[in-house]
Design an enzyme around this catalytic site. Sequence first.
Site, PDB file in Angstrom:
ATOM      1  N   ASP A   1     -34.000  10.197  58.178  1.00 31.21           N
ATOM      2  CA  ASP A   1     -34.116  11.206  57.117  1.00 31.21           C
ATOM      3  C   ASP A   1     -33.577  12.532  57.652  1.00 31.21           C
ATOM      4  O   ASP A   1     -33.316  12.671  58.851  1.00 31.21           O
ATOM      5  CB  ASP A   1     -35.590  11.357  56.663  1.00 31.21           C
TER       6      ASP A   1
ATOM      7  N   ASP B   1     -28.251  12.509  58.175  1.00 34.80           N
ATOM      8  CA  ASP B   1     -27.813  12.941  56.848  1.00 34.80           C
ATOM      9  C   ASP B   1     -26.822  11.896  56.341  1.00 34.80           C
ATOM     10  O   ASP B   1     -25.734  11.733  56.904  1.00 34.80           O
ATOM     11  CB  ASP B   1     -27.144  14.320  56.954  1.00 34.80           C
TER      12      ASP B   1
ATOM     13  N   TYR C   1     -26.939  11.776  38.133  1.00 37.00           N
ATOM     14  CA  TYR C   1     -27.897  10.813  38.707  1.00 37.00           C
ATOM     15  C   TYR C   1     -27.646   9.418  38.128  1.00 37.00           C
ATOM     16  O   TYR C   1     -27.551   8.427  38.860  1.00 37.00           O
ATOM     17  CB  TYR C   1     -29.317  11.282  38.399  1.00 37.00           C
TER      18      TYR C   1
HETATM   19  N1  LIG Z   1     -39.525   8.411  41.970  1.00 35.46           N
HETATM   20  C1  LIG Z   1     -38.956   7.735  40.975  1.00 35.46           C
HETATM   21  O1  LIG Z   1     -39.458   7.731  39.834  1.00 35.46           O
HETATM   22  C2  LIG Z   1     -37.713   6.959  41.224  1.00 35.46           C
HETATM   23  C3  LIG Z   1     -37.256   6.109  40.194  1.00 35.46           C
HETATM   24  C4  LIG Z   1     -36.103   5.367  40.399  1.00 35.46           C
HETATM   25  C5  LIG Z   1     -35.400   5.459  41.578  1.00 35.46           C
HETATM   26  N2  LIG Z   1     -35.852   6.306  42.554  1.00 35.46           N
HETATM   27  C6  LIG Z   1     -35.073   6.378  43.784  1.00 35.46           C
HETATM   28  O2  LIG Z   1     -35.905   6.087  44.871  1.00 35.46           O
HETATM   29  C7  LIG Z   1     -35.351   6.687  46.047  1.00 35.46           C
HETATM   30  C8  LIG Z   1     -36.451   7.441  46.776  1.00 35.46           C
HETATM   31  O3  LIG Z   1     -36.894   8.497  45.918  1.00 35.46           O
HETATM   32  P1  LIG Z   1     -38.377   9.088  45.973  1.00 35.46           P
HETATM   33  O4  LIG Z   1     -38.883   9.116  44.588  1.00 35.46           O
HETATM   34  O5  LIG Z   1     -39.159   8.409  47.031  1.00 35.46           O
HETATM   35  O6  LIG Z   1     -38.048  10.597  46.344  1.00 35.46           O
HETATM   36  P2  LIG Z   1     -38.446  11.487  47.645  1.00 35.46           P
HETATM   37  O7  LIG Z   1     -37.819  12.809  47.400  1.00 35.46           O
HETATM   38  O8  LIG Z   1     -39.913  11.416  47.849  1.00 35.46           O
HETATM   39  O9  LIG Z   1     -37.708  10.723  48.829  1.00 35.46           O
HETATM   40  C9  LIG Z   1     -36.323  10.742  48.982  1.00 35.46           C
HETATM   41  C10 LIG Z   1     -36.003  10.862  50.452  1.00 35.46           C
HETATM   42  O10 LIG Z   1     -34.557  10.857  50.624  1.00 35.46           O
HETATM   43  C11 LIG Z   1     -34.262  11.830  51.619  1.00 35.46           C
HETATM   44  N3  LIG Z   1     -32.885  12.301  51.523  1.00 35.46           N
HETATM   45  C12 LIG Z   1     -32.330  13.071  50.557  1.00 35.46           C
HETATM   46  N4  LIG Z   1     -31.072  13.389  50.869  1.00 35.46           N
HETATM   47  C13 LIG Z   1     -30.805  12.784  52.057  1.00 35.46           C
HETATM   48  C14 LIG Z   1     -29.676  12.744  52.904  1.00 35.46           C
HETATM   49  N5  LIG Z   1     -28.544  13.386  52.603  1.00 35.46           N
HETATM   50  N6  LIG Z   1     -29.747  12.027  54.059  1.00 35.46           N
HETATM   51  C15 LIG Z   1     -30.902  11.384  54.396  1.00 35.46           C
HETATM   52  N7  LIG Z   1     -32.010  11.391  53.636  1.00 35.46           N
HETATM   53  C16 LIG Z   1     -31.955  12.095  52.476  1.00 35.46           C
HETATM   54  C17 LIG Z   1     -35.242  12.956  51.327  1.00 35.46           C
HETATM   55  O11 LIG Z   1     -35.333  13.863  52.421  1.00 35.46           O
HETATM   56  C18 LIG Z   1     -36.509  12.186  51.046  1.00 35.46           C
HETATM   57  O12 LIG Z   1     -37.256  11.940  52.218  1.00 35.46           O
HETATM   58  C19 LIG Z   1     -34.195   7.559  45.573  1.00 35.46           C
HETATM   59  O13 LIG Z   1     -32.977   6.869  45.754  1.00 35.46           O
HETATM   60  C20 LIG Z   1     -34.494   7.737  44.098  1.00 35.46           C
HETATM   61  O14 LIG Z   1     -33.336   7.988  43.340  1.00 35.46           O
HETATM   62  C21 LIG Z   1     -36.986   7.037  42.410  1.00 35.46           C
END
Ligand SMILES: NC(=O)c1ccc[n+]([C@@H]2O[C@H](COP(=O)([O-])OP(=O)(O)OC[C@H]3O[C@@H](n4cnc5c(N)ncnc54)[C@H](O)[C@@H]3O)[C@@H](O)[C@H]2O)c1
Length: 263
Positions: free
Chosen positions: A38, A59, A147
């Site tokens: 992360d 990243d 998105y």
């Molecule tokens: N929460 C929802 O309702 C939902 C629904 C569908 C899909 N998703 C997907 O699930 C995945 C996780 O999302 P989440 O809800 O846990 O969000 P979150 O923000 O809690 O976690 C996302 C993580 O990705 C990391 N990240 C972002 N940019 C980055 C980069 N450039 N390099 C490395 N790490 C990076 C962030 O630091 C964070 O720790 C995402 O792909 C999101 O699109 C989430």
Amino acid sequence: MSFDFTNQRVVVTGGANGIGLAAARLFASCGGQVCLLDLEREDPREVARSFGARGIPCDVTDLGSISEALAEAGVPDVLVANAGIGNPASLAETSKDLWDRTLAVNLSGIFHTIQKAAGLMKLRRRGAIVLTASTNSFDGEPDLTAYNASKAGLLGILHTVANELGPWGIRVNAVCPGLIRTRLTAKHFADEVLMRDYFRQIPLGRGGTAEEVANAVVFLASDMASYVTGAALLVDGGQMAAKFGPWSDEQSQFVEDHWELRR
Ligand SMILES: NC(=O)c1ccc[n+]([C@@H]2O[C@H](COP(=O)([O-])OP(=O)(O)OC[C@H]3O[C@@H](n4cnc5c(N)ncnc54)[C@H](O)[C@@H]3O)[C@@H](O)[C@H]2O)c1
């Protein structure tokens, strides 16, 4: 056949929060040697240490950073390509910067992570990759053009890469979460009127938890899914199956954060 990941190296991107963190914890509890990758600012080392995993700053928009992180992590048996961002903006208000950033993390970031990891995993001729797509891979929730485009694009990666890596013994699948309670969706879950309207459309009448998505990730990565590849598994409480929501005010009531039938 089990959820036993003993002696397996599991690499999870975006593993310091939300769905990635829940998956990382679950793999660790199933015996996996977990490396979560992360951004430095999310303190991946500290987060990982709290449950006996390894954290590596990475990243996913930077190819060099992905290569260095994978070199440090070692060849994955399981890769969870999960890092993602989401910022709402109308079509007119989607700036070039927002478009570029969203695609760079959610689409190119996952592509490059899979490309680099698969190059290593092919040498072993086995492994599993799970990527995090979305219900938004399939439909057009407003104000999320960038998105939604990134998540729809992941299905192209999923299908093609599953096709190419099958002969190498590597399965590639996706989870497609609906609305899951994480910091990404904190605003939704803080708004009772929004939850009431949104969850009315969902057969199970509520949002999901990161742990519920993690369960699906672990299943797809495990040998219990040994004949599953190229699949996009909805983890959405039935949202995508429902043309009209099943919850009516006559028969049901909204309590705190979910719909339930009246007694
Ligand atoms: N929460 C929802 O309702 C939902 C629904 C569908 C899909 N998703 C997907 O699930 C995945 C996780 O999302 P989440 O809800 O846990 O969000 P979150 O923000 O809690 O976690 C996302 C993580 O990705 C990391 N990240 C972002 N940019 C980055 C980069 N450039 N390099 C490395 N790490 C990076 C962030 O630091 C964070 O720790 C995402 O792909 C999101 O699109 C989430």
